[in-house]
Structure formats: C-alpha cells, structure tokens
Design a protein around this motif. Structure first.
Motif, short mmCIF file in Angstrom:
data_model
loop_
_atom_site.label_atom_id
_atom_site.label_comp_id
_atom_site.label_asym_id
_atom_site.label_seq_id
_atom_site.Cartn_x
_atom_site.Cartn_y
_atom_site.Cartn_z
N VAL A 1 -4.95 -11.55 12.05
CA VAL A 1 -5.95 -10.56 11.94
C VAL A 1 -5.55 -9.49 10.99
CG1 VAL A 1 -6.69 -8.74 13.71
CG2 VAL A 1 -7.78 -11.38 14.19
N ALA A 2 -3.87 -9.63 11.80
CA ALA A 2 -3.36 -7.83 10.79
C ALA A 2 -2.62 -7.89 9.50
CB ALA A 2 -1.49 -8.47 11.23
N VAL A 3 -3.49 -9.22 9.19
CA VAL A 3 -3.59 -9.47 7.08
C VAL A 3 -5.29 -8.87 6.97
CG1 VAL A 3 -3.42 -10.57 4.83
CG2 VAL A 3 -2.11 -10.67 7.14
N GLU A 4 -5.39 -8.01 7.06
CA GLU A 4 -6.92 -7.05 6.80
C GLU A 4 -7.47 -8.15 5.37
OE1 GLU A 4 -8.08 -2.75 8.31
OE2 GLU A 4 -5.81 -3.17 7.40
N SER A 5 -8.69 -8.26 5.04
CA SER A 5 -9.44 -9.07 3.93
C SER A 5 -10.32 -9.30 3.91
CB SER A 5 -8.30 -10.65 4.01
OG SER A 5 -9.35 -11.07 5.76
N PRO A 6 -10.75 -7.71 3.46
CA PRO A 6 -12.48 -6.98 2.47
C PRO A 6 -12.49 -8.26 1.68
CG PRO A 6 -11.07 -5.46 2.18
CD PRO A 6 -9.88 -6.48 2.76
N ARG B 1 -3.75 -12.64 0.13
CA ARG B 1 -2.50 -12.69 1.69
C ARG B 1 -3.04 -13.36 2.58
NH1 ARG B 1 -1.80 -7.41 -0.68
NH2 ARG B 1 -3.54 -6.09 0.41
N ALA B 2 -4.05 -13.14 3.04
CA ALA B 2 -4.72 -14.35 4.44
C ALA B 2 -4.67 -15.48 4.08
CB ALA B 2 -5.90 -13.88 4.29
N LEU C 1 -14.04 -35.67 5.99
CA LEU C 1 -14.95 -34.53 7.02
C LEU C 1 -14.66 -33.04 6.57
CD1 LEU C 1 -16.03 -34.37 9.51
CD2 LEU C 1 -13.51 -34.24 10.46
N LEU C 2 -15.39 -32.43 5.90
CA LEU C 2 -15.18 -31.26 5.35
C LEU C 2 -15.42 -30.11 6.55
CD1 LEU C 2 -15.06 -29.12 2.93
CD2 LEU C 2 -17.46 -29.70 2.95
N LEU C 3 -14.47 -29.28 6.47
CA LEU C 3 -14.53 -27.87 7.87
C LEU C 3 -14.69 -26.73 6.69
CD1 LEU C 3 -11.66 -28.64 9.92
CD2 LEU C 3 -13.69 -29.87 10.37
N LEU C 4 -15.82 -26.14 7.09
CA LEU C 4 -15.47 -24.98 6.22
C LEU C 4 -15.43 -23.39 6.52
CD1 LEU C 4 -19.54 -25.44 4.65
CD2 LEU C 4 -17.26 -25.77 3.63
N GLY C 5 -14.11 -22.79 6.14
CA GLY C 5 -13.68 -21.30 7.00
C GLY C 5 -13.89 -20.19 5.32
N HIS C 6 -13.92 -19.53 6.28
CA HIS C 6 -13.91 -18.02 4.68
C HIS C 6 -13.14 -17.23 6.02
CE1 HIS C 6 -16.46 -14.92 7.44
NE2 HIS C 6 -16.61 -15.77 7.53
N LEU C 7 -12.27 -16.54 4.51
CA LEU C 7 -10.91 -15.44 4.96
C LEU C 7 -11.04 -14.52 4.36
CD1 LEU C 7 -7.94 -17.38 4.94
CD2 LEU C 7 -8.54 -16.96 7.21
N ASP C 8 -12.17 -14.67 4.26
CA ASP C 8 -12.72 -12.60 4.05
C ASP C 8 -13.37 -12.11 5.36
OD1 ASP C 8 -15.26 -14.86 3.33
OD2 ASP C 8 -16.29 -12.94 2.34
N THR C 9 -13.43 -10.74 5.32
CA THR C 9 -14.08 -9.92 6.47
C THR C 9 -14.86 -9.00 5.54
OG1 THR C 9 -13.02 -8.21 6.83
CG2 THR C 9 -12.65 -10.79 7.51
N VAL C 10 -16.01 -8.06 6.67
CA VAL C 10 -16.43 -7.56 6.29
C VAL C 10 -16.13 -6.06 5.95
CG1 VAL C 10 -18.65 -8.47 6.48
CG2 VAL C 10 -17.39 -7.12 8.50
N TRP C 11 -15.16 -6.13 7.24
CA TRP C 11 -14.29 -4.47 6.87
C TRP C 11 -13.02 -4.17 6.12
CZ3 TRP C 11 -16.31 -3.19 11.01
CH2 TRP C 11 -16.31 -3.64 12.78
N PRO C 12 -13.79 -2.67 5.75
CA PRO C 12 -12.59 -2.34 4.54
C PRO C 12 -11.65 -2.28 5.13
CG PRO C 12 -14.39 -0.55 5.53
CD PRO C 12 -14.32 -2.30 6.30
N MET C 13 -10.28 -2.07 3.88
CA MET C 13 -9.06 -2.18 4.63
C MET C 13 -8.82 -0.97 4.96
SD MET C 13 -7.10 -4.41 2.96
CE MET C 13 -5.64 -2.84 3.26
N GLY C 14 -7.55 -1.26 6.41
CA GLY C 14 -7.47 0.06 6.05
C GLY C 14 -8.44 -0.16 7.74
#
Ligand SMILES: [Zn+2]
Length: 391
Positions: free
Chosen positions: A25-30, A39-40, A82-95
C-alpha cells in the motif's frame, strides 16, 4: 486436505501477510503512472521469486509491465494451470497516501479495519494469493501449476493486459479473480463470491448542428444542444431492466458561448448488459438515433468493451466447491452477481470457468473510506488456499 489446515499455516504467517500489505500500500500505483506501477510490480515480483516462482515480465510502451508469476505444480507443467487474476494499479493519484494514510482502527461496530488507498481494490487480494499459495505448498504442495497474473491497467479498462489475460485463460483449467467479494449489508458472511458480472459499454453520442449568432442570425442556426436535449429522453428510454440492460447518459457537453447557437453537443453513455446476445440490440438502438431537425446530424461511436460474465455451469460448480470448503472454515459463503466489471469478464466470455470476488472483505473501493476487515483476512486467504488445492 481440510481447509482448517491452511488456516493454521496462514495464521502462523499473519505478520508477514500484514507487513507485506502495508509495504505494498505504501507503494502508490495509479494506472497512468507506469514507473509507479512498476515499483509495485518489482515488490510483488521479489516476493514471488523468494517463494521460488518463475517470472515473465512483458514490458509495455504505454503502461507498466504485465507480469506473470509461475508456481510449478507436482503434476508437471503439462497440466493445465490455474490462473489467478490480480491487478496492481489503483484509482488513487500519487500523493493520496499523505491524506489517506495506512491505518488500523476499529470501526463504529468495533470491527478491526485496515485502511489505505488500494488496500481493498486490490492489494490485499494479491498479498492473500501469495500467502494462499505458500499455505498449499506447506500442506502437501500444489497439484497443477498456478500462474498469478499481475495487470497494470485494470482500473482504466485493461486495454494493455487484456490479450495476456485471454492468452493465459485459454490454457487454464479455471480462473480465480482476486477482486473483493460483493459487499452486502449485514454480516461479513454476506461478502459473496461473484458468479456473474454485467458487460460494460461506453458510447459517445455526438450531435453536429449549424452555428450562428444568437442575436443577428438567429434563424440560420441549428442548435446541437437543443437536438441533444431531445435525444436524451430517447436514450434514457432504452434500458430493459427485466433483461438486466441499462443505458445511462453520464456526462454531457456542448456549445461555446451563450450568444452562439451551438454547432456541437455530445453525451457519454454508459451501457450495461447481462447477456452477450443483448449487445447487438443496444448497439442498433443507439445507431438508429436521428435528429428531429434535418439540418443536424448525430454520430454514435464506441462499443461494448467488457463482455458480460454470464453465470455458466463451470463457474457454478466452482462456487459450489467454494461453498463447501467455506463451511469447513465456518463461513456461510453467498453467491452474487454485480453490474460492475473486472478482468473476469474477459475470461468468462471465453468459456473458462471463472470465480470472482476471492480477495479481501471490506468496503469503499474507489472511495475515501476504502478499507478491509482484518478478521476476515485470514479465513478468506484460507478459503482461497483450499480452492487452489482442490481445483
Ligand atoms: Zn479491482
């Protein structure tokens, strides 16, 4: 293997799970910041490598990398994964983290909550997947290989990752999606796995009129704004709620100044369909829109970009298995459908059994109150582990 065995392993590693979640969570990732999302990716890739996974990263020109973490099974790599689907982007802007920092605090009902941007959608789901795989390996090992796909662009519609998701899904035995379960009012037990999702379309209705001076040349003008206003009720009449079809103009615009008859006006229209066969009808109805004023024209562009995830037999069987295993953990697992989309829409549309909502229980995805329920974290991870072991 009884599901409780996995829970014991996961409880033993609770600190690692929580610490990783906080780190991630500390690595922000919009989505739109490729370097940040990478980085995430680096962080989760390192955890995968430390657990013995093989890594394939697909660098992209227009986004962060698409990353595959492969965990080898005991049945050999020729067995369907078996396929596990994840995503590391978020909707939250840097900061965002500065204003919405990581927190652990009870809510007004006394339930321990963990908050932070992207914690629910879906950094917890990704960390849970790694712990679930570890627990299975600790208790007898993986059967078939497991691939954890980490996408960088889910929150912007997955344009880059979609071909990778579909390529891996075509070879897979089943797909587990690490999105949060369906939040329902009541107890956390109502956090249901999702067996159906609506398909999503985005359309733009563009009206072109004839501009003129509203005072000097009033009669020569043909207002696109006025024509759009006439079209909107007709668009709003298109939904067929019985079939699960919704059509909603969400954003409109047009004109330049109040003293100019508007030459342009437009609406962005959100379309949701429950069945793939309904796509053509909605498309045809939108394309059939005509202006009343013959001097104005209307053009409709766009289309369905996520096909619906329909409730198919293979998915129902997965859910029934999950419900049985959940009962061993004391969870009365519910089944739900949703109007929102995920990468599971793509895999289900290919006919691959897809179970969604296997991530963290919480609320407030894309909202300031985004948080997960801490007490649900370990049981849900154990359920994921049991499903990995039994699929
Ligand atoms: Zn998500």
């Amino acid at each position: 293997m009884r599901a409780k065995r996995y829970l014991q392993s996961i409880e033993k590693n609770e600190q690692r799970l929580l610490q990783r979640l906080q780190e991630l969570v500390a690595v922000e990732s919009p989505s739109e910041d490729a370097a940040a999302v990478n980085r995430a990716m680096d962080l989760v890739t390192a955890w995968g490598v430390a657990a013995g996974a093989s890594v394939t990263r697909h660098p992209q020109a227009a986004s962060a990398d698409v990353t595959e973490l492969w965990f080898h099974g005991s049945t050999g790599d020729s067995d369907k994964p078996l396929l596990l689907l994840g995503h590391l982007d978020t909707v939250w802007p840097m900061g965002t983290l500065a204003a919405m920092p990581w927190c652990e605090a009870p809510d007004d009902q006394g339930r321990a909550r963990i908050c932070g941007p992207g914690v629910l959608d879906m950094k917890a789901g990704v960390v849970m997947a790694l712990e679930a795989i570890a627990a299975v390996r600790e208790n007898g090992g993986l059967g078939r290989p497991v691939v954890l796909l980490l996408n960088p662009d889910e929150e912007v519609g997955s344009p880059i990752s979609r071909p990778h998701t579909e390529r891996l899904a075509r070879e897979a035995e089943a797909v587990f999606v690490l999105e949060p379960p369906q939040g329902l009012p009541g107890t956390p037990d109502d956090a249901a796995y999702k067996t159906a999702r609506k398909g999503i379309g985005n359309y733009r209705v563009q009206v072109t009129g004839v501009a003129s001076h509203s005072g000097v040349d009033f009669t020569r003008g043909h207002s696109a704004v006025l024509e759009l206003a006439r079209l909107l009720p007709r668009i709003a009449a298109l939904p067929n709620l019985e079939r699960g079809t919704t059509v909603k103009p969400g954003v409109i615009g047009g004109g330049t100044r109040s003293n100019v008859v508007a030459a342009e006006a437009w609406a962005e229209v959100d379309v949701r369909i429950a069945r793939a066969e309904d796509a053509a009808g909605v498309e045809a109805a939108l394309q059939a829109l005509r202006c009343e004023d013959p001097a104005c024209t209307v053009t409709v562009t766009g289309g369905i970009n996520r096909p619906p995830m329909e409730r198919k037999q293979g998915t129902v069987l997965l859910f029934q298995r999950a419900r049985r295993l959940a009962a061993e953990l004391g969870i009365d697992l519910k089944e739900a459908s949703t109007g929102g989309g995920s990468d599971g829409n793509f895999t289900a549309a290919l006919g691959v059994p897809t179970l969604d909502g296997m991530g963290a229980v919480g609320e407030g995805a894309h909202a300031k109150r985004e948080s997960i329920l801490r007490d649900e974290l370990l049981p849900r991870t154990a359920l994921l582990a049991a499903m990995i072991a039994n699929t």
